[in-house]
Design a protein around this motif. Structure first.
Motif, PDB file in Angstrom:
ATOM      1  N   ILE A  40     -62.162  98.672  12.311  1.00 47.52           N
ATOM      2  CA  ILE A  40     -61.781  99.459  11.131  1.00 47.52           C
ATOM      3  C   ILE A  40     -60.320  99.893  11.234  1.00 47.52           C
ATOM      4  CG2 ILE A  40     -62.193 101.624   9.900  1.00 47.52           C
ATOM      5  CD1 ILE A  40     -65.192 101.258  10.717  1.00 47.52           C
ATOM      6  N   PHE A  41     -59.903 100.372  12.395  1.00 49.30           N
ATOM      7  CA  PHE A  41     -58.509 100.768  12.585  1.00 49.30           C
ATOM      8  C   PHE A  41     -57.576  99.594  12.322  1.00 49.30           C
ATOM      9  CE2 PHE A  41     -59.191 104.965  14.244  1.00 49.30           C
ATOM     10  CZ  PHE A  41     -57.942 105.570  14.183  1.00 49.30           C
ATOM     11  N   LEU A  42     -57.981  98.408  12.735  1.00 47.49           N
ATOM     12  CA  LEU A  42     -57.118  97.239  12.630  1.00 47.49           C
ATOM     13  C   LEU A  42     -56.930  96.777  11.188  1.00 47.49           C
ATOM     14  CD1 LEU A  42     -55.544  95.222  14.437  1.00 47.49           C
ATOM     15  CD2 LEU A  42     -57.596  93.783  14.423  1.00 47.49           C
ATOM     16  N   ILE A  43     -57.984  96.841  10.387  1.00 48.89           N
ATOM     17  CA  ILE A  43     -57.917  96.234   9.054  1.00 48.89           C
ATOM     18  C   ILE A  43     -57.686  97.238   7.927  1.00 48.89           C
ATOM     19  CG2 ILE A  43     -59.373  94.318   9.792  1.00 48.89           C
ATOM     20  CD1 ILE A  43     -61.705  95.581   8.315  1.00 48.89           C
ATOM     21  N   GLU A  44     -58.006  98.506   8.149  1.00 50.14           N
ATOM     22  CA  GLU A  44     -57.858  99.494   7.081  1.00 50.14           C
ATOM     23  C   GLU A  44     -56.390  99.854   6.881  1.00 50.14           C
ATOM     24  OE1 GLU A  44     -59.701 100.933   4.900  1.00 50.14           O
ATOM     25  OE2 GLU A  44     -61.721 100.288   5.475  1.00 50.14           O
ATOM     26  N   SER A  45     -56.023 100.119   5.637  1.00 53.03           N
ATOM     27  CA  SER A  45     -54.644 100.482   5.311  1.00 53.03           C
ATOM     28  C   SER A  45     -54.488 101.967   4.987  1.00 53.03           C
ATOM     29  CB  SER A  45     -54.162  99.650   4.112  1.00 53.03           C
ATOM     30  OG  SER A  45     -55.002  99.862   2.985  1.00 53.03           O
ATOM     31  N   ASP A  46     -55.577 102.735   5.104  1.00 54.52           N
ATOM     32  CA  ASP A  46     -55.506 104.176   4.836  1.00 54.52           C
ATOM     33  C   ASP A  46     -54.701 104.883   5.924  1.00 54.52           C
ATOM     34  OD1 ASP A  46     -57.072 103.760   2.645  1.00 54.52           O
ATOM     35  OD2 ASP A  46     -58.935 104.458   3.568  1.00 54.52           O
ATOM     36  N   GLU A 160     -49.230 101.086  17.224  1.00 51.19           N
ATOM     37  CA  GLU A 160     -48.875 100.299  16.051  1.00 51.19           C
ATOM     38  C   GLU A 160     -48.549  98.877  16.469  1.00 51.19           C
ATOM     39  OE1 GLU A 160     -45.669 102.479  14.310  1.00 51.19           O
ATOM     40  OE2 GLU A 160     -47.008 103.664  13.027  1.00 51.19           O
ATOM     41  N   GLY A 161     -48.975  97.936  15.643  1.00 50.32           N
ATOM     42  CA  GLY A 161     -48.700  96.529  15.890  1.00 50.32           C
ATOM     43  C   GLY A 161     -48.980  95.784  14.618  1.00 50.32           C
ATOM     44  N   ALA A 162     -49.684  94.675  14.735  1.00 48.39           N
ATOM     45  CA  ALA A 162     -50.162  93.960  13.551  1.00 48.39           C
ATOM     46  C   ALA A 162     -51.415  94.686  13.060  1.00 48.39           C
ATOM     47  CB  ALA A 162     -50.473  92.511  13.885  1.00 48.39           C
ATOM     48  N   GLY A 163     -51.188  95.871  12.516  1.00 47.38           N
ATOM     49  CA  GLY A 163     -52.274  96.790  12.207  1.00 47.38           C
ATOM     50  C   GLY A 163     -52.287  97.879  13.253  1.00 47.38           C
ATOM     51  N   ASN A 164     -53.148  98.856  13.085  1.00 50.41           N
ATOM     52  CA  ASN A 164     -53.264  99.929  14.068  1.00 50.41           C
ATOM     53  C   ASN A 164     -54.280  99.535  15.131  1.00 50.41           C
ATOM     54  OD1 ASN A 164     -51.466 101.798  12.745  1.00 50.41           O
ATOM     55  ND2 ASN A 164     -53.064 102.055  11.197  1.00 50.41           N
TER      56      ASN A 164
END
Length: 236
Positions: A40-46, A160-164
Motif C-alpha cells: 500500500i505504501f508503495l502504490i498509494e499516492s495519498d 522515498e524512492g520509486a514510491g514510498n
C-alpha cells in the motif's frame, strides 16, 4: 465479573499487564498485515500520514476484537470501546491507536499532541521545568460505565524512492497517567523530548516520545516490526 478500572490505582502491576496485552494485540494485527502495508505504501499516492491511518484501521479491523457499542471521542485515528479478557479478569477498555509516518531518519521518536495523552508531560524546555497535563482522562466515564484509557502509537518508517518504501513499523504503548510516577515522575526523569510545535504561532502543545527512553523504563513497551524477509520477535 468486570474489573472496576478505579481499582487499578492500587494495582499498578495489573495495569501494566493490561497495557502489555493491548500492545500485543496491536502488534500482532500489524505483523499480520505487514506485507499488505508495504504494498500500500508503495502504490498509494495519498499523503503518508493518511496511508498510515488507513493501514492501522484496516489491520485492526481485520484482526477484530470484542467490541462494545459505545462511541468514543478524541483526536486519534482509531478509537474503540471494547472488552479485554484475561484468565483472571475482564475489563472495559477505551482503546486509542494513533498513526504517524516519517522518514527512517526520524524513527527514534514520535510526535504526539497533548490531546492524545492521559499522562502529564514533565520535561525541561529552554532551561525551564514544564508540566502540561494530557487531555485524555485516565478513566473514561460514560453514563454508568467506566473504561480504562489505553493509548498505543504506530510509527511507519519509510524511505522515498520509486514510491514510498516502508522499511519497518514501530509500535509503542504509552503509559496511562495512573503510571505517572513510574515513567515520568519529574522533569529530569522523563520519556519525553521537546516537541515540534511553535507556541509563537499559536500551535497546540506537542511533545516527542523517545522510544529509547521508554524502552529503558520497560523494554516491552516498544516493539519494532521489520519487513520481510526479516522476522519479528517480541522484545522484552
Amino acid at each position: 465479573m468486570l474489573l472496576n478500572p478505579e481499582e487499578l490505582r492500587q494495582n499498578l502491576d495489573r495495569l501494566e499487564e493490561i497495557e502489555k496485552v493491548s500492545l500485543r494485540l496491536v502488534t500482532q494485527a500489524l505483523y499480520n498485515y505487514r506485507t499488505a502495508a508495504q504494498e500500500i505504501f508503495l502504490i498509494e499516492s495519498d499523503q503518508v500520514a493518511d496511508i498510515g491511518e488507513d493501514i492501522t484501521r484496516e489491520a485492526l479491523e481485520r484482526l477484530g476484537m470484542p467490541r462494545i457499542d459505545q462511541r468514543l471521542f478524541g483526536k486519534v485515528d482509531y478509537k474503540r470501546a471494547c472488552y479485554l479478557f484475561h484468565p483472571e479478569y475482564a475489563i472495559k477498555q477505551a482503546l486509542f491507536v494513533d498513526s504517524k509516518a516519517e522518514k527512517v531518519a526520524g524513527q527514534g521518536t514520535a510526535t504526539l499532541q497533548i490531546s492524545q495523552l492521559s499522562m502529564m508531560v514533565k520535561q525541561v524546555r529552554f532551561g525551564q521545568e514544564l508540566e502540561v497535563q494530557g487531555k485524555l482522562p485516565e478513566i473514561i466515564n460514560i453514563t454508568d460505565d467506566s473504561y480504562l484509557t489505553t493509548t498505543i502509537f504506530v510509527k511507519y518508517n519509510y524511505e522515498e524512492g520509486a514510491g514510498n518504501i516502508l522499511r519497518s513499523m514501530t509500535v509503542a504503548a504509552v503509559p496511562n497517567g495512573i503510571l505517572q510516577d513510574r515513567y515520568n515522575p519529574t522533569a529530569q526523569d522523563t520519556i519525553w523530548i521537546a516537541g515540534r510545535n511553535a507556541p509563537t504561532l499559536g500551535e497546540e502543545f506537542r511533545v516527542r516520545l523517545s522510544f529509547h527512553r521508554l524502552k529503558e523504563k520497560a523494554n516491552w513497551r516498544v516493539q519494532h516490526i521489520p519487513m520481510l524477509p526479516d522476522e519479528f520477535s517480541w522484545d522484552g
